[in-house]
Every structure is written in C-alpha cells, then in structure tokens.
Design a protein around this motif. Structure first.
Motif, PDB file in Angstrom:
ATOM      1  N   ALA A 121       0.839  -1.203   0.000  1.00 12.81           N
ATOM      2  CA  ALA A 121       0.000   0.000   0.000  1.00 12.81           C
ATOM      3  C   ALA A 121       0.869   1.247   0.000  1.00 12.81           C
ATOM      4  N   PRO A 122       0.324   2.379  -0.443  1.00 11.64           N
ATOM      5  CA  PRO A 122       1.087   3.636  -0.394  1.00 11.64           C
ATOM      6  C   PRO A 122       1.163   4.159   1.033  1.00 11.64           C
ATOM      7  N   LEU A 123       1.942   5.196   1.237  1.00  4.90           N
ATOM      8  CA  LEU A 123       1.989   5.906   2.518  1.00  4.90           C
ATOM      9  C   LEU A 123       1.407   7.293   2.293  1.00  4.90           C
ATOM     10  N   LEU A 124       0.288   7.580   2.930  1.00  4.42           N
ATOM     11  CA  LEU A 124      -0.382   8.866   2.772  1.00  4.42           C
ATOM     12  C   LEU A 124       0.152   9.872   3.788  1.00  4.42           C
ATOM     13  N   ASN A 125       0.082  11.139   3.418  1.00  7.35           N
ATOM     14  CA  ASN A 125       0.518  12.221   4.309  1.00  7.35           C
ATOM     15  C   ASN A 125       1.940  11.992   4.820  1.00  7.35           C
ATOM     16  N   ALA A 126       2.807  11.536   3.936  1.00  2.00           N
ATOM     17  CA  ALA A 126       4.189  11.275   4.332  1.00  2.00           C
ATOM     18  C   ALA A 126       4.927  12.586   4.549  1.00  2.00           C
ATOM     19  N   LYS A 127       5.555  12.729   5.692  1.00  4.73           N
ATOM     20  CA  LYS A 127       6.356  13.916   5.977  1.00  4.73           C
ATOM     21  C   LYS A 127       7.812  13.740   5.579  1.00  4.73           C
ATOM     22  N   PHE A 128       8.240  12.474   5.439  1.00  7.33           N
ATOM     23  CA  PHE A 128       9.610  12.181   5.018  1.00  7.33           C
ATOM     24  C   PHE A 128       9.559  11.157   3.891  1.00  7.33           C
TER      25      PHE A 128
END
Length: 438
Positions: A83-90
């Motif tokens: 799955a993707p990573l949403l709202n990734a800060k890094f």
C-alpha cells in the motif's frame, strides 16, 4: 478530486478493513497508541495503518504522525506492505516500513493472525521547529509489538527458559516455573512458533521532507546541500556547503550536474526517447491551452498541432528549449545547447542510476511541474496540490490520460522515463549530449 479517486489515482491500493474482528483489533491498537478510537465499521488503511476516513472522522490527518516527526503504525496484515503511505512527511518513511515488514514477514504473519501490531519509527527528535532539527535525525529505529505485548512476553519467556535450562537448581524454583506457565499461556509454543521481531536501524541519509514547505536534504554528497522550495525559510548555520532555492533553479541545475546526480534523457537520435520529449512538449502545450480556457476533450494528434499553432506566442521558455532538443533528435536539426539558465533544462534530464534515483527524480519533477505525468509518478503531493488549481477541463483530461496511458503499464512507463531499476555498480562515463555543463 473524485475524478482521481474513481480512477484509482488517489487513495489507490489501500487495504480494506471491514470485518468486526479487524476493526476491533485496529481500535485496540489505536487506543494503545493515541488514546482514541473510531466509530467506523469499514475503512481503508495505508502501509502505516493510517486511514483517510478515520482522519476525516477525527479531524486530524496526523493522528498517527504527531508533529509529523515520529511516524506511528498499525499493522493488521502483511498485505499492507504494497500500500502507499499517505501524508508522508519524510520520503524515507514508506521504504523503511516496507523493508521492516518484508524483513519480519513470517513473524508478523503469525502475530497479526490474532492481534494488531503497533509501533513507531523513532528518531532523536520529537518535534521540528527549525531547519537545524532536521540534521539531528541521523537514524530511524523501528519499535513494534502487539497491544498485549506478545513480543516482549516471548522475550521474557525465552530468558526464563534459558535460566531454567542453564541453572542447576531451577527445577525447584516454583516462582520461575509459575511465571513460565503464565507466559506460555499467552505466547504459545515459542520453540515451534518463534515470536521475535528483528531489531533494525535505518540511516537517514538523503531525503525529502514536507516540513517548512518542502526541503530536499542532500547531506551524503561530496558537497552537502539543502534545497528549499520556499526561500523565506531561515537557513543560517546549516552543516552543508550550499543552501539552494527554487527561486534560483540555475544554481540547482549546476549542483545536480556537478554532483553527477542527473543524466540527459537524449544522447542520440532514438525514436523511443524522442517520443518522450514529444510527450513533454504536448504536456506543456496542454497546460498553456488550459490556462487560456481551451476545452481539451479527446485530443487527436491533429488537435495537438492546432493547439501548438494557436498558442505559439504564449508558450513558456521551457517549451521552446525542449523543442530544440526534439528537432535535433527527430529531424536532424541544429545541435542544441541547453544551459542551466534555460527552464527547459529540467525537462531534458533524469536522475542518474543509483541509490538516490527516486529522490532526484522527485526533485526534477518538482522543478518541471508542467510535465504532469512525471509529477504524478514522482511527487504525488505536489501533483495533488497543482491539480486542485486546474480547470475542470484539464482535470478531466489529466485524470483520463493517467488512467488510460500510465496506469495500464506503470512498470513500462517508468522504465521508459527513468531507465531500468538501479543497481549499486558504478555508473558508466557520461556522454556529451544536447545540454550544457554550465
């Protein structure tokens, strides 16, 4: 945004959670991590267990990422690894999570069969108030266990077993034996089904962060640098050789070339790469036409020529520079010299093969935003931000194009645009082409 959602271009490939057992496990883990629960009976989660539906319910898109700094995660199934990573800060967070799941897949499969695994990506800071704080993040440690602490209890039982087998009088220690029995009731047979997650530490090398409006940190280089999307961010006394800004792209271009982080897309007259350049020209022309209120609809090749002629005097500088490259590559035109000062420069290069390829392609997409396809592939958050500002006509066209042209063959398109997956061998010597070293 619903155009993208319906075509699987936004919130795509999330893991569906709808069974009462999984919802209950998620709530126990959520309560354990942040002291909150969801009333939803169905939702979707990304690789970290973040759910956009729950984020909307709680009014907090960072409910698993406090201060955007130490990402927490909830694993209900090892299927989350794709799955993707949403709202990734890094930019490194998804790669770390995926690697951790794959390294511990067998153990996580056993653990998640009966309970959710909750954890955190730990670094040395708990909030980021200045650019200097970013350079305090050197390593990321992954800490994880079930809510009932099955891993910790299995470790304790293992220590008790070692003591029981190693000490001569342990057979007569009623307390030790009672503790072992109680732990075994909860952990099961750890000899037959070991429950131990591999500890792993990840180095935080070169990366992108959403903090301060977007910053590329390139510190594992001969000449370390940071590249700021917004130049007004304070950047004094940073431990780097250069602080670069999007407002001076020519300096970024020179840095990327001198550090051998990019290579030209076109080095010879080749039909495949010529087609890539032509598509980039079309994307630029489409963006100009949309800005002029043109209804895009289903465009044929003849329609594209008409648009290019109609708005020829409104085409931006990058269009004209890229056109020189296309003429040389496809029609035997004059050898072009695209300097670092030319806005077309970022459209004519791609990342060199190596460990930072995806990060550099992300930066190049950020600096060539009229190529909406590369922006979508490499920097989705920037794509979504731009998409919101487009006309309905352009939104329709782009959503349809990405669904019909890119989504059907993602691997083939990526290989065509960025080359084969990188290996760790030294890159071959670079050849001269239609670009300028300065």
């Amino acid at each position: 945004m619903m155009r993208l959602v319906k075509r699987g271009l936004m919130f795509g490939n999330l893991v569906e959670v709808k069974s009462p057992a999984l919802v209950a496990r998620y709530n126990r883990a959520l309560k354990h991590l942040v002291g909150r629960e969801t009333a939803l009976q169905e939702f979707h989660v990304d690789i970290s267990g973040y759910s956009p539906e729950i984020g909307d319910e709680l009014g907090d898109d960072l409910y698993l990422n406090p201060n955007g700094c130490n990402r927490q995660f909830i694993l209900l199934t090892t299927d989350q690894k794709t799955a993707p990573l949403l709202n990734a800060k890094f930019s490194t967070s998804r790669e770390i999570l995926r690697d951790y799941i794959e390294e511990n897949e067998a153990e996580l499969f056993v653990l998640t069969a009966r309970e959710a695994v909750a954890g955190e990506l730990l670094n040395s800071v708990f909030s980021i108030g200045s650019l200097e704080d970013l350079f305090e993040i050197n390593r990321i440690e992954v800490e994880a266990d079930t809510v009932q602490e099955h891993v910790a209890e299995a470790d304790a039982l293992r220590l008790h077993l070692d003591r029981f087998m190693g000490e001569q009088d342990a057979w007569w220690d009623d307390v030790l034996i009672a503790n072992m029995i109680e732990l075994a009731k909860r952990t099961g047979n750890i000899e037959r089904h070991p429950v131990k997650l591999q500890d792993k530490t990840y180095q935080q090398g070169n990366y992108y962060t959403e903090h301060f409006g977007g910053i590329y940190v390139l510190r594992n280089m001969d000449r370390p640098a940071v590249i700021l999307r917004h130049g007004e961010v304070g950047s004094d006394d940073l431990p780097v050789d250069q602080v670069l800004h999007f407002q001076t792209p020519e300096k970024i271009a020179k840095y990327l070339w001198r550090q051998e982080l990019v290579e030209p897309i076109v080095t010879a007259r080749d039909a495949d790469v010529t087609a890539v350049i032509k598509q980039k020209l079309d994307f630029i022309a489409l963006s100009v036409a949309a800005e002029q209120g043109e209804e895009l609809g289903d465009l044929t090749r003849q329609d594209m020529r008409r648009i290019s002629r109609r708005y020829a005097d409104k085409m931006p500088p990058e269009y004209h520079g890229l056109m020189k490259v296309w003429r040389w590559a496809s029609m035997g035109g004059e050898w072009p010299k695209i300097s670092a000062q030319d806005p077309a420069w970022f459209y004519t290069v791609r990342a060199s093969q190596g460990p930072d390829r995806d990060l550099i392609n992300m930066l190049l997409a950020d600096l060539s935003p009229r190529d909406f396809r590369q922006l979508f592939i490499c920097h989705k958050d920037a794509f979504y931000a731009q998409y919101r500002r487009w006309s309905d006509s352009k939104k329709d066209y782009v959503a349809r194009f990405l669904a019909e042209e890119y989504a059907l063959d993602k691997a083939g398109t990526r290989a065509e645009l960025f080359g084969a997956e990188p290996d760790m061998s030294p890159p071959p010597p670079r050849r001269r082409g239609p670009w300028d070293r300065e």
